[in-house]
Design an enzyme around this catalytic site. Structure first.
Site, PDB file in Angstrom:
ATOM      1  N   ASP A 233       0.862  -1.186   0.000  1.00  0.00           N
ATOM      2  CA  ASP A 233       0.000   0.000   0.000  1.00  0.00           C
ATOM      3  C   ASP A 233       0.897   1.234   0.000  1.00  0.00           C
ATOM      4  O   ASP A 233       0.879   2.062   0.921  1.00  0.00           O
ATOM      5  CB  ASP A 233      -0.914  -0.015   1.219  1.00  0.00           C
ATOM      6  CG  ASP A 233      -2.135   0.886   1.051  1.00  0.00           C
ATOM      7  OD1 ASP A 233      -2.222   1.579   0.020  1.00  0.00           O
ATOM      8  OD2 ASP A 233      -2.992   0.905   1.955  1.00  0.00           O
ATOM      9  N   ASN A 238       0.079   6.601   3.961  1.00  0.00           N
ATOM     10  CA  ASN A 238       0.499   5.576   4.907  1.00  0.00           C
ATOM     11  C   ASN A 238       1.871   5.887   5.504  1.00  0.00           C
ATOM     12  O   ASN A 238       2.581   4.979   5.934  1.00  0.00           O
ATOM     13  CB  ASN A 238       0.524   4.200   4.237  1.00  0.00           C
ATOM     14  CG  ASN A 238      -0.867   3.644   4.040  1.00  0.00           C
ATOM     15  OD1 ASN A 238      -1.786   3.954   4.805  1.00  0.00           O
ATOM     16  ND2 ASN A 238      -1.041   2.819   3.022  1.00  0.00           N
TER      17      ASN A 238
END
Length: 363
Positions: A233, A238
């Site tokens: 991801d 993130n």
């Protein structure tokens, strides 16, 4: 910017989780107290995060974050949540690279204490580019930054990916290969196909996603290139930043052993998803930030590996994102938050850009 209501992320009660966590921690650190328990407002739908502090004289670990597998009662986004796998990946990344990952501590595989497996890690302080509203939309710290500050964040972020791919020993990542035959890329795509079949099981399939899978076969790389550890991801949403410098890389549940371009394509497309969404609502977004050509060029300079077949890999990223969005939409319907339209492709927020990629008219 009118969007659908933010989907429900859990059916769990934070207060009850805190009480149960305190009981579990007492078995690891007798006499320890759990204080300042909170749930981040940006908590995800694929797993849950609980923030807390430990009060105990014999541990240097004070500020903690707990990653808990998704609530089985909340119509999970993915069919399985392998917390030992995530724990192992983070531990290995810390061991083999200088990529900043939170220090992992306890792993609890027994679902008894909190209702699902979980692990505890050190909490990193800083700020994260928001998803809701997205950082490409006005009124957040990244949008309000100067061009030079955003350029510094972009440079540091693509360097994260380059260092991860270069420094991590590929052999150490082979345990992430899905079962089956074929190359790492073939297995990765087949695993996504199996995920899609699970998402639409008993429900209306997506003609657009089906066409995208067929188009992938037409664009399949003649030379897939070397496989490395993929973050999975790989996006700035993130990363926790200290100012504009990465302080911690989060969310390793999609980690994989695959060609470098799988990660890079995801980085490129997930930004374009937010940028396209923002432009569709009449805002300029950040058109000069995280541009595909800039990321590809800088990645090649940092690694010596020139990205290849990026039309395939950006399409693959958009396809994978579409499957997740379809599952989330069906999940919202399960909780009565949306109604399913006659055309399920309408549930995919970026269906127009995915269709353009399938037709070869997007880039």
């Amino acid at each position: 910017m009118a969007t659908a209501p933010r989907p429900r992320t859990s059916t769990r009660e934070p207060e009850e989780l805190g009480r149960r966590l305190a009981g579990w921690l007492d078995t690891k650190l007798p006499g320890a107290k759990v204080v300042n328990v909170s749930v981040p407002g940006s908590n995800g739908m694929s797993s849950e995060t609980l923030l807390f502090d430990i009060e105990h004289p014999d541990t240097p670990l004070r500020a903690c974050a707990l990653r808990l597998a998704a609530d089985p009662a909340a119509y999970t986004v993915f069919p399985t949540y392998d917390m030992p796998r995530q724990h192992r990946v983070m531990r290995l990344v810390a061991e083999h690279t200088d990529v900043p990952v939170p220090r992992v501590q306890w792993l609890e595989e027994d679902p008894g204490p909190l209702g699902a497996p979980f692990f505890v890690m050190a909490r990193a302080e800083g700020r994260v580019p928001p998803d809701v509203m997205p950082y490409t939309y006005e009124g957040n710290w990244l949008y309000d930054a100067t061009d030079a500050e955003r350029a510094a964040l972009q440079e540091a972020s693509i360097a994260l990916l380059a260092r991860l791919h270069d420094q991590f020993p590929p052999k150490e990542a082979e345990f992430l290969l899905p079962a089956g035959a074929g190359s790492p890329l073939r297995r990765h795509v087949e695993a996504q196909r199996a995920y899609y079949d699970w998402v639409v099981g008993g429900l209306a399939p997506s003609p657009l996603i089906e066409r995208a899978f067929a188009r992938l076969e037409e664009l399949w790389p003649a030379d897939e290139g070397p496989s490395v550890l993929n973050w999975g991801d790989a996006r700035i949403g993130n990363v926790i930043y200290d100012g504009f410098t990465p302080a911690a890389v989060l969310d390793w549940e999609m980690a994989a052993y695959a060609p470098r371009e799988v990660d890079l394509g995801w980085t490129v497309y997930l930004h374009r998803f937010f940028q396209d969404l923002t432009v569709s609502f009449g805002q300029p977004g950040l058109p000069d930030f995280l541009r595909r050509e800039d990321l590809e060029r800088r990645y090649a300079e940092l690694t010596g590996h020139t990205p290849r077949d990026m039309e395939f890999h950006t399409l693959y990223a958009a396809l994978r994102h579409a499957i997740v969005m379809l599952r989330i939409a069906y999940r919202q319907a399960h909780f009565g938050e949306v109604e399913i339209p006659a055309d399920p492709d309408g549930l995919i927020l970026h269906h127009a850009s995915l269709a353009a990629m399938v037709q070869g008219t997007y880039w």
